[in-house]
Design an enzyme around this catalytic site. Structure first.
Site, short mmCIF file in Angstrom:
data_model
loop_
_atom_site.label_atom_id
_atom_site.label_comp_id
_atom_site.label_asym_id
_atom_site.label_seq_id
_atom_site.Cartn_x
_atom_site.Cartn_y
_atom_site.Cartn_z
N HIS B 127 0.68 -0.68 -0.38
CA HIS B 127 -0.53 -0.30 0.11
C HIS B 127 0.84 1.09 -0.07
CE1 HIS B 127 -2.91 2.75 1.80
NE2 HIS B 127 -3.87 2.19 1.65
N ASP B 204 3.20 -4.48 7.69
CA ASP B 204 1.88 -4.35 7.58
C ASP B 204 0.58 -5.07 8.18
OD1 ASP B 204 -0.08 -3.06 6.85
OD2 ASP B 204 0.93 -1.76 5.19
N GLN B 207 -4.50 -5.18 6.94
CA GLN B 207 -5.80 -6.72 6.68
C GLN B 207 -5.64 -7.84 7.08
OE1 GLN B 207 -7.67 -4.98 4.30
NE2 GLN B 207 -7.36 -3.45 3.17
N LYS B 230 -10.49 -0.08 10.05
CA LYS B 230 -10.15 -1.64 9.05
C LYS B 230 -10.80 -2.85 10.21
CE LYS B 230 -7.12 -0.61 5.94
NZ LYS B 230 -7.82 0.31 4.10
N CYS B 368 -4.59 2.33 -4.01
CA CYS B 368 -3.53 3.18 -2.93
C CYS B 368 -2.29 1.97 -3.37
CB CYS B 368 -3.70 3.03 -1.22
SG CYS B 368 -4.41 4.78 -1.37
C1 LIG Z 1 -2.42 -2.87 3.34
C2 LIG Z 1 -2.43 -1.64 3.86
N1 LIG Z 1 -1.98 -0.60 4.25
C3 LIG Z 1 -2.36 0.65 5.01
C4 LIG Z 1 -3.14 1.27 5.11
C5 LIG Z 1 -3.45 2.34 5.20
O1 LIG Z 1 -4.04 2.67 6.46
P1 LIG Z 1 -4.34 4.28 6.92
O2 LIG Z 1 -5.52 4.62 5.95
O3 LIG Z 1 -5.54 3.75 7.98
O4 LIG Z 1 -3.43 4.92 7.49
C6 LIG Z 1 -4.35 0.36 4.40
C7 LIG Z 1 -5.60 0.45 4.05
O5 LIG Z 1 -6.24 2.09 3.56
C8 LIG Z 1 -3.79 -0.80 3.81
O6 LIG Z 1 -4.49 -1.77 2.96
#
Ligand SMILES: Cc1ncc(COP(=O)(O)O)c(C=O)c1O
Ligand SMILES: Cc1ncc(COP(=O)(O)O)c(C=O)c1O
Lengths: 151, 410, 410, 151
Positions: B127, B204, B207, B230, B368
């Site tokens: 991401h 990370d 998910q 999430k 993203c």
């Molecule tokens: C795999 C992953 N990493 C990072 C993020 C970023 O999370 P956040 O936007 O809540 O900071 C997300 C979701 O947007 C994600 O799915």
């Protein structure tokens, strides 16, 4: 209401806070420890003199503190004076576990009652650190470090 | 809470008030939990109760409300520590979300460790939140960002990774589950391989946490991050797990109230443990809500959730594959319940708009994850992402709406 | 909402559910709004509604819920823009709070502007959140932090300030209202003086926004920050106002989703406007709640609030001054409704614990303003801070509890 | 439901999206603009040829886009071709204000109807940027810049 408070600020605690025992500085001393509470800005310094047999021949404190930390320091120095380092460390553990509510009771011989009185602070979670601050400073000094911050 | 003995998706749906809503007069088919999950009533109640019965700022007060608020806030930290099986409370830092957590690590760990020419290893599955923070610190320190390739199914290539690990590698930062195509990444193997070379690893888990049990000690992760919204929790909250031995050495990230020991204009000293990294008033009520969300997940049971979601994934994959002109992007052997697809000759944005009219909420775009889109040479995909509250009816509604799209553009 | 024609504090109290609570069986006397304010029912309802009726992630979705969620989130931005009279929506950035806002400016503006030997001017009235971020960037860039002195009443010394402004000054960062002792700082004069030398100014409005009308264009502030939880909004949300001309030049602070234009492993380009500085999923529902809180404040009317609070301040000052052995710290001519005091020979922490038993919630400690405490040579004070929902009964309860403390320690 | 959609995807729009007019690249050309939508990754490039009297003698586009942005580009090039630069800029403003809902009606002579059809997109707020993307690219090109990102 006053009942709860009286539980925390018992006569003996008020007395120790108004007339602290062993207040002052030992210079030079063999060990010293400085306790700092960043929440309130309080500082308690503890000074110890050990003999070659690891007995605490003298212990004093100074600094700025609330009634609880001052009384705790004062009562602690009374209790610790003349004890061995290892007994002091055990008492530290005993008191810490009482004050944080980890243990309900301890067996510290003749010192039990005084420690139990001080441990009334556990009813006031935000004040536990005031009571343990001088103990941490003492413990730190015996470990050969000098500074401790509690939060 | 005790784990439910049997999993009843209809009962779970009733725990989520959003399912009382209709969209354009249609039943809501919510397949966008990968972007953000819906919230159960227990979380909404906890948030409201925290504000209306026990609210005050935390940590700095001796009065009753402040003490209660602090207990609830710190209680949430313990809930999360236990859930991830972290060794100590000091290792659980509340952040605004995954993005802030990764930025914190990138800046603080990076500032401490990165020298010009050092390497940061990411993957093609990442991401943007696990790419851009590393690019920013790389630019500042002269470190270099590298990305582990994937195969056409969207699987992380361990062998390539092993070749990329060198003396110059300072950190590996990879996702546990791809948000765009669902790949479950073999993080345990990655961590072991990195550790064998003395390299630190950030996972990370954004998910992963909503769908599977994570044990940070069993994984031996150095850093593990996730975001609250999430996992059925409030917005504005996330978690950074980091090993104590690292936190002790890392410089502070943000400065402010609560993270200090003593402040003077000449010299400021910092708090220890998680406090050093929680500057300012934290998202108090959001942390409390997150704790309750985690309790809720545990009451349903992550094993039950995983079984249910995997069965939905099979059903959806089967149904969608059967439609003409539809290509599923990402066919990893280990997949979370995410189906990303394209339809020949029809742009994902048009698909999104049309299925929305049928009450079907899917995400369309690059999710993203532009480097991944570039890898598959598509500007964007349609993504259906499932959570515990989805059922087969949701899959059927999605399939019907895909057919409608094709009808429409025939 | 229209402004109420007459101010009725009892009616306002009924808008805040917390006042149904008792503390240790006593009426709640909440005098800790300076640390964090209580929330009106309209804010709690807005938060719950946002989660239960229109919830989805913002910006990236074409489906109905995402669109509604985005409208509400961006609508909150417009509410705040209008409230501060910012020139454009691009100038309103949502942050986690004041602390994050100041760190953002310090890092981003600092990285762009500070050279070794450059000077950052703060004051002795600052909260740690407006000190430590500057120390961190100063350390990194070789800039130097200086602090404008105050007089014994706690007033900012404009004349000293004028002497401290030099060719080396790169930014002035001062509070609008002191959180510890209530001083209202002459920020308009400060900004004019700084601008005359081409120096940028950040105003920390955390304690001003709940109590007075702020017009950033009339002030000509370069940066103006505040935190949501002190203005009756949710935790986890704050606002950075910054002039467009600065935002355009400033490098991004955090990297992640939503703040990018295009991401590749080779090169990433960034979004413009507020997006560049809002990496990741923002505190969506918290922003919506903050918008409603600001609407609520406007429905009561900041003029009404100011008149009411000033009358409470006079009454409290009079009553407290009359008690033996009590010293009020901070007696500025322009003061917000904050009374900080000490009692001879009794430690603030003991006072806090004892008055708490009477249901009186005050803050005791250094109020995250240790340099100010050092100035007055006290480790800590007792602080009563007032908000729109306080009444004379609260003052009476405080005074009674102070008398009780003295009784207790006699 | 299909009614709402038919409002957005009218026959003429579907037709333009499937059979875009003026698709391709003018090389060399006097002006070009590249529109990029970071939300979906779409790109629309617009190429213009101006004569010495500031008339747009030719305009084409290429790139990757959804039905809405492609149809919008196609219809835009049809409308703009042969217009003066100042008329093109006025039409840009007209269309932008229509599509964002700023204005309900415009008067653009014979082009009014086509612009109004495209402006049906305002019922779909998340798609407005798809429709305006080629127009921004064209406008940017005429300003002598080359790149624009919309979000
Ligand atoms: C795999 C992953 N990493 C990072 C993020 C970023 O999370 P956040 O936007 O809540 O900071 C997300 C979701 O947007 C994600 O799915
Ligand atoms: C003047 C002032 N500045 C900054 C802050 C920090 O705000 P926050 O903790 O919400 O980031 C506060 C309140 O804590 C404050 O009163």
């Amino acid at each position: 209401m006053l009942d709860d408070l009286k539980e925390l600020y018992q006569e003996v605690i008020l007395d120790h806070s108004k007339h602290p025992r062993n207040f002052g500085k030992i210079t030079p001393c063999s060990h010293e420890g400085h306790g700092y509470n960043p929440l309130c800005g309080d500082t308690i310094n503890v000074y110890l003199e050990l003999d070659e047999k690891e007995h605490i021949t003298d212990i004093t404190f100074d600094g700025k503190g609330c009634a609880i930390s001052t009384a705790s320091a004062s009562m602690m120095t009374d209790v610790i004076k003349g004890k061995s380092v290892s007994d002091a460390n055990t008492l530290f553990e005993d008191f810490r576990s009482l004050a944080t509510g980890e243990h309900e009771n301890i067996n510290a011989g003749e010192d039990t009652e005084r420690l139990m009185i001080l441990a009334g602070v556990k009813q006031f979670p935000m004040r536990v650190k005031c009571a343990t601050l001088p103990w941490h400073a003492m413990h730190t000094a015996l470990l050969g470090k000098t500074e401790i911050s509690t939060e | 809470m005790n784990e439910m003995t049997s999993f009843d998706v209809e009962k779970i749906r009733r725990d989520f008030p959003i399912f009382n809503e209709t969209v354009h007069g249609k039943r809501l088919t919510f397949l966008d939990s990968g972007a953000s999950a819906q919230k159960p009533t227990v979380v909404l109640d906890a948030v409201r109760d925290a504000y209306s019965h026990t609210y005050a700022n935390v940590h700095r007060g001796v009065h009753y409300l402040s003490q209660r608020s602090t207990e609830l806030y710190e209680g949430a930290r313990e809930t999360i520590r236990a859930h991830m099986n972290a060794g100590s409370l000091d290792e659980i830092i509340f952040t605004k979300g995954t993005t802030e957590a990764i930025n914190l690590v990138a800046q603080s760990f990076g500032q401490m460790e990165f020298q010009p020419g050092d390497e940061i290893i990411l993957s093609y599955l990442e991401h943007h939140s696990n790419i851009v923070p590393w690019q920013l610190i790389a630019e500042r320190t002269g470190a270099i960002v590298k990305a582990v390739p994937i195969n056409q199914d969207g699987e992380f290539l361990l062998e390539e990774f092993s070749k990329m690990l060198t003396d110059k590698t300072k950190i590996v930062a990879v996702t546990h589950v791809s948000n765009a195509i669902g790949t479950v990444v073999p993080v345990k193997e990655i961590i072991d391989m990195a550790h064998a070379k003395g390299v630190r690893v950030l996972i990370d888990g954004s998910q992963a946490i909503p769908h599977m049990k994570v044990d940070v000690q069993a994984l031996d992760a150095d850093f593990y991050v996730f975001t609250g919204h999430k996992v059925f929790g409030p917005t504005g909250i996330g978690v950074l797990y980091a090993k104590n031995e690292l936190l002790e050495k890392m410089p502070p990230y943000q400065g402010g109230g609560d993270m200090i020991n003593r402040v003077t204009f000449e010299k400021t000293t910092f708090a220890t443990g998680h406090s050093k990294f929680e500057a300012g008033t934290p998202p108090i009520v959001q942390a409390i809500g997150l704790g309750v969300a985690i309790d809720y997940v545990n009451s349903v049971g992550l094993d039950n959730i995983a079984v249910h979601e995997q069965s939905l994934l099979s059903y959806a994959t089967e149904q969608i594959s059967a439609i003409n002109n539809v290509a599923i992007i990402g066919q990893a052997k280990h997949k979370a319940a995410i189906v990303s697809f394209t339809i020949d000759g029809i742009h994902p944005h048009d698909i999104g708009t049309i299925v929305d009219q049928a009450g079907v909420a899917v995400r369309v775009g690059h999710h993203c994850a532009q480097p991944l889109m570039d890898f598959y040479d598509v500007p964007s995909t349609v993504r259906a992402s499932f959570a515990m509250y989805n059922n087969r009816e949701d899959v059927d509604a999605l399939v019907a709406s895909i057919n409608m799209v094709q009808e429409f553009f025939r």
